[in-house]
Scaffold this motif. Structure first.
Motif, PDB file in Angstrom:
ATOM      1  N   VAL A 140      39.682 -38.268  13.807  1.00 18.30           N
ATOM      2  CA  VAL A 140      39.324 -39.407  13.243  1.00 18.30           C
ATOM      3  C   VAL A 140      37.873 -39.359  13.646  1.00 18.30           C
ATOM      4  O   VAL A 140      36.883 -39.470  12.818  1.00 18.30           O
ATOM      5  CB  VAL A 140      39.713 -40.535  13.263  1.00 18.30           C
ATOM      6  CG1 VAL A 140      39.357 -42.051  12.906  1.00 18.30           C
ATOM      7  CG2 VAL A 140      41.403 -40.496  12.802  1.00 18.30           C
ATOM      8  N   LEU A 160      35.576 -36.389  12.375  1.00 18.20           N
ATOM      9  CA  LEU A 160      35.228 -36.866  10.892  1.00 18.20           C
ATOM     10  C   LEU A 160      34.184 -37.780  10.866  1.00 18.20           C
ATOM     11  O   LEU A 160      33.394 -37.817  10.054  1.00 18.20           O
ATOM     12  CB  LEU A 160      36.592 -37.364  10.292  1.00 18.20           C
ATOM     13  CG  LEU A 160      37.336 -36.154   9.589  1.00 18.20           C
ATOM     14  CD1 LEU A 160      38.655 -36.446   8.976  1.00 18.20           C
ATOM     15  CD2 LEU A 160      36.691 -35.847   8.140  1.00 18.20           C
ATOM     16  N   ILE A 171      30.750 -37.680   8.978  1.00 18.71           N
ATOM     17  CA  ILE A 171      30.301 -38.432   7.790  1.00 18.71           C
ATOM     18  C   ILE A 171      29.032 -39.281   8.130  1.00 18.71           C
ATOM     19  O   ILE A 171      27.915 -39.173   7.362  1.00 18.71           O
ATOM     20  CB  ILE A 171      31.291 -39.437   7.292  1.00 18.71           C
ATOM     21  CG1 ILE A 171      32.322 -38.521   6.882  1.00 18.71           C
ATOM     22  CG2 ILE A 171      30.591 -40.384   6.345  1.00 18.71           C
ATOM     23  CD1 ILE A 171      33.681 -39.447   6.515  1.00 18.71           C
ATOM     24  N   TYR A 175      25.984 -36.741   8.479  1.00 20.46           N
ATOM     25  CA  TYR A 175      25.725 -36.017   7.238  1.00 20.46           C
ATOM     26  C   TYR A 175      24.806 -37.266   6.527  1.00 20.46           C
ATOM     27  O   TYR A 175      23.596 -37.001   5.978  1.00 20.46           O
ATOM     28  CB  TYR A 175      26.936 -35.932   6.476  1.00 20.46           C
ATOM     29  CG  TYR A 175      26.571 -35.522   4.846  1.00 20.46           C
ATOM     30  CD1 TYR A 175      26.258 -34.034   4.626  1.00 20.46           C
ATOM     31  CD2 TYR A 175      26.576 -36.313   3.854  1.00 20.46           C
ATOM     32  CE1 TYR A 175      25.869 -33.577   3.251  1.00 20.46           C
ATOM     33  CE2 TYR A 175      26.060 -35.902   2.506  1.00 20.46           C
ATOM     34  CZ  TYR A 175      25.974 -34.378   2.448  1.00 20.46           C
ATOM     35  OH  TYR A 175      25.681 -34.059   1.234  1.00 20.46           O
ATOM     36  N   GLY A 176      25.303 -38.475   6.315  1.00 18.41           N
ATOM     37  CA  GLY A 176      24.442 -39.648   5.884  1.00 18.41           C
ATOM     38  C   GLY A 176      23.139 -39.748   6.533  1.00 18.41           C
ATOM     39  O   GLY A 176      21.885 -39.967   5.805  1.00 18.41           O
ATOM     40  N   GLN A 182      20.731 -37.080   5.285  1.00 19.44           N
ATOM     41  CA  GLN A 182      20.165 -37.087   3.986  1.00 19.44           C
ATOM     42  C   GLN A 182      19.204 -38.141   3.938  1.00 19.44           C
ATOM     43  O   GLN A 182      18.203 -38.113   3.318  1.00 19.44           O
ATOM     44  CB  GLN A 182      21.516 -37.747   3.110  1.00 19.44           C
ATOM     45  CG  GLN A 182      22.434 -36.391   2.791  1.00 19.44           C
ATOM     46  CD  GLN A 182      22.012 -35.477   1.774  1.00 19.44           C
ATOM     47  OE1 GLN A 182      21.910 -35.716   0.641  1.00 19.44           O
ATOM     48  NE2 GLN A 182      21.987 -34.217   2.162  1.00 19.44           N
ATOM     49  N   ALA A 183      19.566 -39.373   4.789  1.00 24.87           N
ATOM     50  CA  ALA A 183      18.442 -40.580   4.874  1.00 24.87           C
ATOM     51  C   ALA A 183      17.082 -40.135   5.425  1.00 24.87           C
ATOM     52  O   ALA A 183      16.189 -40.591   5.130  1.00 24.87           O
ATOM     53  CB  ALA A 183      19.063 -41.687   5.527  1.00 24.87           C
ATOM     54  N   LYS A 197      16.082 -36.883   5.784  1.00 27.19           N
ATOM     55  CA  LYS A 197      15.528 -35.717   5.354  1.00 27.19           C
ATOM     56  C   LYS A 197      13.961 -35.992   4.762  1.00 27.19           C
ATOM     57  O   LYS A 197      13.754 -36.823   4.127  1.00 27.19           O
ATOM     58  CB  LYS A 197      16.494 -35.416   4.088  1.00 27.19           C
ATOM     59  CG  LYS A 197      16.121 -33.904   3.443  1.00 27.19           C
ATOM     60  CD  LYS A 197      17.124 -33.666   2.339  1.00 27.19           C
ATOM     61  CE  LYS A 197      16.651 -32.279   1.560  1.00 27.19           C
ATOM     62  NZ  LYS A 197      17.484 -32.407   0.468  1.00 27.19           N
ATOM     63  N   PRO A 198      13.196 -35.024   5.331  1.00 29.31           N
ATOM     64  CA  PRO A 198      11.700 -35.141   4.978  1.00 29.31           C
ATOM     65  C   PRO A 198      11.531 -34.887   3.345  1.00 29.31           C
ATOM     66  O   PRO A 198      12.191 -34.205   2.791  1.00 29.31           O
ATOM     67  CB  PRO A 198      11.178 -34.163   5.847  1.00 29.31           C
ATOM     68  CG  PRO A 198      12.302 -33.080   5.904  1.00 29.31           C
ATOM     69  CD  PRO A 198      13.418 -33.773   5.925  1.00 29.31           C
ATOM     70  N   PRO A 199      10.434 -35.486   2.734  1.00 30.07           N
ATOM     71  CA  PRO A 199      10.017 -35.376   1.583  1.00 30.07           C
ATOM     72  C   PRO A 199       9.672 -34.047   1.436  1.00 30.07           C
ATOM     73  O   PRO A 199       9.194 -33.289   2.470  1.00 30.07           O
ATOM     74  CB  PRO A 199       8.893 -36.452   1.277  1.00 30.07           C
ATOM     75  CG  PRO A 199       8.410 -36.849   2.671  1.00 30.07           C
ATOM     76  CD  PRO A 199       9.745 -36.714   3.646  1.00 30.07           C
ATOM     77  N   PHE A 200       9.474 -33.580   0.045  1.00 30.03           N
ATOM     78  CA  PHE A 200       9.162 -32.295  -0.169  1.00 30.03           C
ATOM     79  C   PHE A 200       7.728 -32.129   0.162  1.00 30.03           C
ATOM     80  O   PHE A 200       6.772 -32.890  -0.417  1.00 30.03           O
ATOM     81  CB  PHE A 200       9.438 -31.777  -1.778  1.00 30.03           C
ATOM     82  CG  PHE A 200       8.738 -30.853  -2.133  1.00 30.03           C
ATOM     83  CD1 PHE A 200       9.309 -29.391  -1.532  1.00 30.03           C
ATOM     84  CD2 PHE A 200       7.666 -30.508  -2.844  1.00 30.03           C
ATOM     85  CE1 PHE A 200       8.778 -28.014  -2.110  1.00 30.03           C
ATOM     86  CE2 PHE A 200       7.080 -29.466  -3.146  1.00 30.03           C
ATOM     87  CZ  PHE A 200       7.785 -28.213  -2.753  1.00 30.03           C
ATOM     88  N   THR A 230       4.182 -24.192  -9.173  1.00 24.64           N
ATOM     89  CA  THR A 230       5.468 -24.881  -8.737  1.00 24.64           C
ATOM     90  C   THR A 230       4.952 -25.883  -7.439  1.00 24.64           C
ATOM     91  O   THR A 230       5.505 -26.872  -7.628  1.00 24.64           O
ATOM     92  CB  THR A 230       6.598 -23.827  -8.077  1.00 24.64           C
ATOM     93  OG1 THR A 230       6.976 -22.794  -9.159  1.00 24.64           O
ATOM     94  CG2 THR A 230       7.713 -24.468  -7.396  1.00 24.64           C
ATOM     95  N   ASP A 231       3.991 -25.234  -6.765  1.00 23.06           N
ATOM     96  CA  ASP A 231       3.782 -26.133  -5.774  1.00 23.06           C
ATOM     97  C   ASP A 231       2.584 -27.204  -6.162  1.00 23.06           C
ATOM     98  O   ASP A 231       2.583 -28.311  -5.395  1.00 23.06           O
ATOM     99  CB  ASP A 231       3.230 -25.284  -4.445  1.00 23.06           C
ATOM    100  CG  ASP A 231       4.013 -24.488  -3.807  1.00 23.06           C
ATOM    101  OD1 ASP A 231       5.220 -24.743  -4.072  1.00 23.06           O
ATOM    102  OD2 ASP A 231       3.945 -23.323  -3.269  1.00 23.06           O
ATOM    103  N   ILE A 286       1.161 -31.164 -10.992  1.00 18.40           N
ATOM    104  CA  ILE A 286       1.464 -32.830 -10.924  1.00 18.40           C
ATOM    105  C   ILE A 286       1.485 -33.235  -9.478  1.00 18.40           C
ATOM    106  O   ILE A 286       0.854 -34.366  -9.136  1.00 18.40           O
ATOM    107  CB  ILE A 286       3.104 -33.179 -11.562  1.00 18.40           C
ATOM    108  CG1 ILE A 286       2.862 -32.893 -12.984  1.00 18.40           C
ATOM    109  CG2 ILE A 286       3.212 -34.632 -11.138  1.00 18.40           C
ATOM    110  CD1 ILE A 286       4.420 -33.040 -13.544  1.00 18.40           C
ATOM    111  N   ASN A 287       1.823 -32.136  -8.548  1.00 18.24           N
ATOM    112  CA  ASN A 287       1.902 -32.796  -7.047  1.00 18.24           C
ATOM    113  C   ASN A 287       0.372 -33.117  -6.622  1.00 18.24           C
ATOM    114  O   ASN A 287       0.147 -33.837  -5.651  1.00 18.24           O
ATOM    115  CB  ASN A 287       2.482 -31.677  -6.270  1.00 18.24           C
ATOM    116  CG  ASN A 287       3.740 -31.734  -6.421  1.00 18.24           C
ATOM    117  OD1 ASN A 287       4.588 -32.642  -6.538  1.00 18.24           O
ATOM    118  ND2 ASN A 287       4.645 -30.452  -6.248  1.00 18.24           N
TER     119      ASN A 287
END
Lengths: 208, 262
Positions: B66, B69, B73, B76-77, B80-81, B83-86, B222-223, B226-227
């Motif tokens: 447990v 796990l 979790i 992972y969260g 994700q939270a 994670k650096p911007p592109f 692509t890079d 707009i960017n």
């Protein structure tokens, strides 16, 4: 004798342990998948990201058409509708761009337009997505004057909306992402309503 | 003993011995309770059975699982939270041969609206003062040169400008046009004098190339499309669609705007 007398209680213990383990497993699975879904950001090649990019392009052309109608249509009703469509869709482009930022993704993708959509290859012509006007059609609208602006705008925007709804249906079948399903759903109902309004205007203005 | 559960071999003997000892019945052999160790048949003290001192591997395994796990979790969260911007700028700078004028010539990249012909330090220009009206960049493929003063305004809005030398072979031009036609925040035009066959511009960035087959063209788009905008949310529609090398005059712009309202 020993085995006989202890077996029932051991069975019960094993049963309870098994039940507890099963319930825990279900609980972990339930909470875990929800957490992953909520915190999991759409991937670069996901339908959600593809939709955000391609619908932004699709919307950009509707904004161009809408602004022409708002500026130059002969009928006040068409001018009003053109402005309404342009303002709404430009705001939605902003939302979709922000999703991509929130998802830590590039606003651009090296993938072809509509690559996220099943049969997307057949739906796209060059860089034009379903319902989009060709550069020649856009030039014709830009150069039009008087009621011809109204006629071309209504004709082109109905086709544009139909293509947009086709893209919405595709993304709704491909993603559960909450923001996407919400906005895509409103696009569909909104554009369906506008198609009806534009068809009615076509009749009123004598174009059909 | 056919029942097989996790840690059963460790757990079961304790249960069996405690529960199944005939002498464990209360009030028979140990009337004084458990305080005095019971005597065996030969009067020898029986070693007390260690009921709970052995490891209960079942619960340990379960809680470990447990825990692992839960950590997974949460981890992972968190990943994700946080994670650096592109990083479009980093990606653009990594394109071999690209020139980053934002770094070397930031002072040239002024953004004042001005009428009349402007002089630009870079050729083709990648930024600087520009006309009030931008060049339409809805994937327009212009077949003649366009005024720099309008093109620069399109760059400010986030467009990528594909410029090519007028003598570029038709099949090369067609390859470039396929990347531009109908794609908003893109525009393309020929230039008479260009030191390379192809030159790509975004606000503050430039990449000069020899061939339309160069893979770096797609990377640049692509890079930077707009960017590279200086005005997030600014559009490419409307604007100037006329070609030529002279920008619209103030009178022409006013006429254009009045025409729009009439």
């Amino acid at each position: 004798m020993t085995e006989e007398t202890t077996s029932p209680s051991r069975w019960r213990q094993v049963g309870i342990a098994g039940l507890v383990a099963l319930l825990l497993g279900v609980a972990i699975g339930f909470v875990g998948t929800h957490l992953v879904q909520r915190s999991g950001l759409p991937a670069d090649d996901s339908a959600a990201a593809g939709f955000a990019r391609d619908m932004s392009s699709h919307h950009a052309q509707a904004v161009a058409m809408g602004m022409i109608a708002a500026d130059r249509a002969a009928s006040p009703a068409v001018r009003s509708l053109g402005g309404d469509i342009a303002m709404t869709q430009q705001a939605q482009i902003g939302m979709m761009r922000q999703w991509l930022r929130d998802w830590k993704l590039n606003v651009n993708s090296p993938a072809k337009p509509m690559a996220w959509m099943p049969d997307g290859d057949s739906a796209v012509q060059g860089n034009l997505m379903p319902g989009m006007a060709t550069p020649e059609e856009m030039t014709a609208l830009e150069k039009a004057t008087g009621p011809e602006v109204d006629r071309l705008f209504l004709q082109m925007m109905i086709k544009h909306h139909l293509g947009g709804i086709h893209m919405v249906d595709a993304v709704l079948s491909e993603t559960d992402q909450g923001d996407v399903t919400w906005l895509a759903g409103t696009m569909k109902s909104g554009q369906q309503g506008e198609i009806a309004a534009m068809q009615s205007l076509q009749k009123t203005l004598g174009f059909s | 003993m056919s029942i097989s559960t996790q840690g059963g071999e460790q757990h079961r003997p304790n249960v069996v011995k405690v529960g199944g000892k005939p002498g464990a019945k209360p009030g028979e052999k140990t009337p004084a309770g458990a305080k005095t160790p019971p005597k065996g048949p030969k009067g020898k003290p029986i070693t007390p059975i260690k009921v709970n001192q052995g490891r209960n591997w079942g619960p340990i395994a379960m809680f470990t699982a447990v825990g692992v796990l839960a950590a997974g979790i949460i981890g992972y969260g968190a990943w994700q939270a946080f994670k650096p911007p592109f990083d479009w700028e980093g990606a653009a700078k990594a394109i071999p041969g690209i020139v980053d004028y934002r770094e070397t010539n930031a002072a040239d990249l002024t953004r004042t609206h001005a009428y009349g012909t402007q002089t630009y330090k870079q050729s083709p220009p990648v930024g600087g003062n520009h006309n009030e009206v931008w060049q339409q960049c809805m994937g327009n493929v212009y077949d003649a040169p366009i005024p720099n003063e309008h093109a620069v305004h399109a760059l400010e809005h986030g467009a990528v400008w594909v410029a090519y030398r007028s003598d570029l072979p038709a099949d090369q031009v067609a390859k470039l046009a396929a990347k531009v036609t109908g794609k908003e925040y893109m525009l393309m035009s020929p230039i008479e004098k260009l030191d390379k066959p192809i030159s790509l511009q975004a606000w503050g960035f430039q990449l000069k190339l020899d061939s339309a087959d160069d893979k770096r063209i797609d990377d640049f788009i692509t890079d930077l499309r707009i960017n590279a905008t200086q005005e997030p949310g600014a559009v490419c529609s409307n604007g100037n669609t006329a070609t030529g090398v002279t920008p619209l005059t103030q009178e022409q712009v006013q006429q254009m705007m009045q025409g729009a309202n009439g």
